[in-house]
Enzyme design. Structure first.
Site, mmCIF file in Angstrom:
data_model
loop_
_atom_site.group_PDB
_atom_site.id
_atom_site.type_symbol
_atom_site.label_atom_id
_atom_site.label_comp_id
_atom_site.label_asym_id
_atom_site.label_seq_id
_atom_site.Cartn_x
_atom_site.Cartn_y
_atom_site.Cartn_z
ATOM 1 C CE LYS A 188 43.930 40.077 -30.002
ATOM 2 N NZ LYS A 188 42.930 40.464 -28.982
ATOM 3 C CD GLU A 264 56.405 32.070 -22.651
ATOM 4 O OE1 GLU A 264 56.222 31.293 -21.695
ATOM 5 O OE2 GLU A 264 57.489 32.193 -23.225
ATOM 6 C CB CYS A 299 49.718 31.040 -16.701
ATOM 7 S SG CYS A 299 51.111 32.110 -16.271
ATOM 8 C CD GLU A 398 45.150 27.542 -17.548
ATOM 9 O OE1 GLU A 398 44.836 27.592 -18.745
ATOM 10 O OE2 GLU A 398 46.134 28.135 -17.076
HETATM 11 P P1 NAD Z 1 43.127 33.123 -25.024
HETATM 12 O O1 NAD Z 1 44.007 32.110 -25.667
HETATM 13 O O2 NAD Z 1 41.664 32.948 -25.156
HETATM 14 O O3 NAD Z 1 43.448 34.584 -25.617
HETATM 15 C C1 NAD Z 1 44.737 35.144 -25.551
HETATM 16 C C2 NAD Z 1 44.869 36.200 -26.632
HETATM 17 O O4 NAD Z 1 44.751 35.552 -27.896
HETATM 18 C C3 NAD Z 1 43.779 37.272 -26.592
HETATM 19 O O5 NAD Z 1 44.330 38.517 -26.962
HETATM 20 C C4 NAD Z 1 42.809 36.785 -27.656
HETATM 21 O O6 NAD Z 1 42.036 37.813 -28.236
HETATM 22 C C5 NAD Z 1 43.757 36.183 -28.675
HETATM 23 N N1 NAD Z 1 43.156 35.178 -29.555
HETATM 24 C C6 NAD Z 1 42.087 34.385 -29.315
HETATM 25 N N2 NAD Z 1 41.811 33.629 -30.401
HETATM 26 C C7 NAD Z 1 42.729 33.950 -31.344
HETATM 27 C C8 NAD Z 1 42.977 33.509 -32.678
HETATM 28 N N3 NAD Z 1 42.204 32.600 -33.272
HETATM 29 N N4 NAD Z 1 44.021 34.051 -33.331
HETATM 30 C C9 NAD Z 1 44.830 34.967 -32.756
HETATM 31 N N5 NAD Z 1 44.623 35.443 -31.505
HETATM 32 C C10 NAD Z 1 43.600 34.922 -30.805
HETATM 33 O O7 NAD Z 1 43.581 33.209 -23.509
HETATM 34 P P2 NAD Z 1 42.992 34.124 -22.355
HETATM 35 O O8 NAD Z 1 41.692 33.556 -21.906
HETATM 36 O O9 NAD Z 1 43.048 35.539 -22.760
HETATM 37 O O10 NAD Z 1 44.111 33.942 -21.224
HETATM 38 C C11 NAD Z 1 44.150 32.886 -20.351
HETATM 39 C C12 NAD Z 1 45.184 31.879 -20.762
HETATM 40 O O11 NAD Z 1 46.472 32.495 -20.853
HETATM 41 C C13 NAD Z 1 45.330 30.772 -19.739
HETATM 42 O O12 NAD Z 1 45.406 29.534 -20.390
HETATM 43 C C14 NAD Z 1 46.640 31.111 -19.040
HETATM 44 O O13 NAD Z 1 47.286 30.005 -18.456
HETATM 45 C C15 NAD Z 1 47.430 31.681 -20.180
HETATM 46 N N6 NAD Z 1 48.556 32.483 -19.693
HETATM 47 C C16 NAD Z 1 49.817 31.993 -19.838
HETATM 48 C C17 NAD Z 1 50.916 32.706 -19.360
HETATM 49 C C18 NAD Z 1 52.324 32.194 -19.516
HETATM 50 O O14 NAD Z 1 53.260 32.981 -19.361
HETATM 51 N N7 NAD Z 1 52.537 30.921 -19.810
HETATM 52 C C19 NAD Z 1 50.698 33.941 -18.735
HETATM 53 C C20 NAD Z 1 49.392 34.423 -18.612
HETATM 54 C C21 NAD Z 1 48.325 33.679 -19.102
#
Ligand code: NAD
Length: 494
Positions: A188, A264, A299, A398
């Site tokens: 997804k 992650e 991230c 963040e």
């Molecule tokens: P997000 O948590 O808002 O969304 C991530 C994914 O989760 C998206 O596909 C979203 O649609 C889905 N999602 C959202 N709510 C959900 C729910 N209730 N149930 C299931 N899925 C759900 O994050 P974002 O804004 O897309 O990405 C940014 C974040 O990702 C930052 O915090 C960044 O640090 C982190 N990130 C971490 C890494 C790592 O390897 N540690 C790498 C890249 C990004």
């Protein structure tokens, strides 16, 4: 290619936003769609299938059937390898199209979409393909009248949920080891950047990955995402995203079938710059380059800089000299190094933090505003705050935008204490020519990766992941197989 050539290609691009289930492009069962706009200029790229629980049920059934009948898992590892290598080759053959989709969808500069995202994703798929026929099981040192085999088996149906900041790369970090190990996968992508994942699924099929083995469901987190995380027939959920949603993922796994849940998550990485660093110019260039890379939407961005007080003014002066090179530009121009923020919601978040920083008394030394408004896109000037204190939101939370918070220290132990006083523990860095200080500090830093006298090194061969609320498990390297395999012990009486 020039900007106008990319623009022409963008006009000719056929964008298909339908889901990919069981080897076919399909509309969402509800026939609902959502509009997908480009952050470059706000233009409508097209409609994307708004998948929900009904589509998740269909995709999980397809993935389960594919796993159970062994149409992929039962292939010899060498055969899975050949197909994954072909998949990686096809990604490279279609690199221009994939890069263009990534840039239009997410706003990052086209040169990085090519050199980092497409190249990195193809390399990741190739690397796990190469690895899979070189990973052996174990024989335990048991008494002579028995034999105990320790083998790895695929977990089954893997749900992968990924964010928008490196859409192809984050997807490949999950799907490559999961597919290599023989699992079926339902990916997804983020609703903010679904296009490259859908195209990757077509290329995977073309490479020979059988229908049902790799499915892509675009949609919203609280619809498709939560349905996947709650599904009783998904064996493992591999999530990359925010810490807030990561906590919900762990709860959903517990609430449903206790599927393996790997997260992650976010970061607020500390970068400790000591006065005795071997090369201040290199330290400044890497620190600035790493926080502004990908519009600060990384991230592991070193967003908290702890600089030794005696070199603070020199750091700021040298940093300011580099900032003009990061002025946001047209992402479709090959020379641009900073593109657009992914959407208006993220833009508001970043500007909101900048306003909080100003209100809290931090000194804005450059940037701090939205730019390129005439384009209709979402751009933020590279921003540096000096005189930041540990209690300020811009030092703790963040931001996920091009904003650097500069704090200072006089005792490196105090800098380490403050660096560790964070719920996050993804990356950290220390710059010093003193070997003992470098080793002591890197040991003391509570982070999954610590950089010494550099910040840029990265390789598929090393694990990537965090301590504390930056998540669990590790992407990349052979350790990623731990997420997508079960260890089985088989006792044989002799
Ligand atoms: P997000 O948590 O808002 O969304 C991530 C994914 O989760 C998206 O596909 C979203 O649609 C889905 N999602 C959202 N709510 C959900 C729910 N209730 N149930 C299931 N899925 C759900 O994050 P974002 O804004 O897309 O990405 C940014 C974040 O990702 C930052 O915090 C960044 O640090 C982190 N990130 C971490 C890494 C790592 O390897 N540690 C790498 C890249 C990004």
């Amino acid at each position: 290619m020039t900007s106008s050539t990319w623009q022409e290609r963008a006009r000719d691009l056929q964008i298909d936003g339908r889901a990919f289930i069981n080897g076919e492009r399909v509309a969402a069962r509800s026939e609902r769609q959502f509009d997908n706009h480009s952050p470059i200029d706000g233009r409508l790229l097209g409609a994307v299938a708004r998948c929900d629980g009904a589509d998740v049920d269909i995709a999980v059934s397809a993935a389960r059937a594919a796993f159970d009948d062994g149409r992929w898992a039962s292939f010899a590892p060498a055969k899975r390898k050949r197909i994954l290598l072909k998949f990686a080759d096809l990604m490279q053959q279609n690199a221009a199209e994939l890069a263009l989709l990534e840039t239009l969808d997410m706003g990052k500069p086209i040169k990085y979409s090519q050199a980092v995202d497409v190249a990195g994703a193809a390399n990741c798929i190739r690397w796990y393909g190469e690895a899979i026929d070189k990973v052996y099981g174990e024989i335990a040192p048991t008494p002579a009248n028995s034999l105990a085999l320790i083998t790895r088996e695929p977990v089954g149906v893997v749900g992968a949920i990924v964010p928008w900041n490196y859409p192809m790369l984050m997807a490949s970090w999950k799907i490559a080891p999961a597919l290599a190990a023989g699992n079926s996968v339902i990916l997804k992508p983020s609703e903010k950047s679904p296009l490259t994942a859908l195209r990757m699924a077509e290329l995977a099929l073309q490479a020979g990955i059988p229908p049902g083995v790799f499915n892509v469901l675009p949609g919203f987190g609280n619809e498709a995402g939560s349905a996947l995380a709650l599904h009783m027939d998904v064996d493992c959920i591999a999530f990359t995203g925010s810490t807030r949603v990561g906590k919900q993922i762990m709860q959903m796994a517990g609430q449903s079938n206790l599927k393996r849940a790997w997260t992650e998550l976010g970061g607020k990485s500390a970068n400790i710059l000591c006065a005795d660093c071997p090369d201040l110019d290199a330290a400044v260039a890497a620190s600035i380059g790493s926080i502004f890379f990908n519009q600060g939407e990384s991230c592991n961005a070193p967003s908290r800089l702890f600089v030794e007080e005696s070199i603070r003014a020199r750091f700021i002066e040298k940093a300011l000299a580099l900032v003009p090179a990061y002025a946001p530009g047209d992402p479709l121009d090959d020379k641009t190094v900073m593109g657009a923020i992914v959407d208006d919601i993220q833009l508001k978040t970043v500007i909101g933090y900048i306003e909080q920083g100003k209100a809290a008394g931090a000194k804005l030394v450059t940037g701090g505003e939205r730019v390129r408004l005439d384009t209709g896109g979402y751009y933020v000037a590279p921003t540096i705050f000096d005189n930041v204190t540990a209690d300020m939101a811009i030092a703790r939370e963040e931001i996920f935008g091009p904003v650097l918070s500069v704090l200072s220290f006089t005792d490196v132990k105090e800098a380490v204490r403050q660096a560790n006083a964070s719920p996050y523990g993804l990356h950290a860095a220390v710059w010093t020519a003193d070997l003992t200080k470098a080793i002591q500090t890197s040991r003391a830093l509570r982070a999954g990766t610590v950089h010494v006298n550099q910040y840029d090194n990265d390789d598929i061969t090393v694990p990537f992941g965090g301590y504390k609320q930056s998540g669990n498990g590790r992407d990349k390297s052979l350790h990623a197989f731990d997420k997508y395999t079960e260890l089985k012990t088989t006792w044989i009486q002799i």
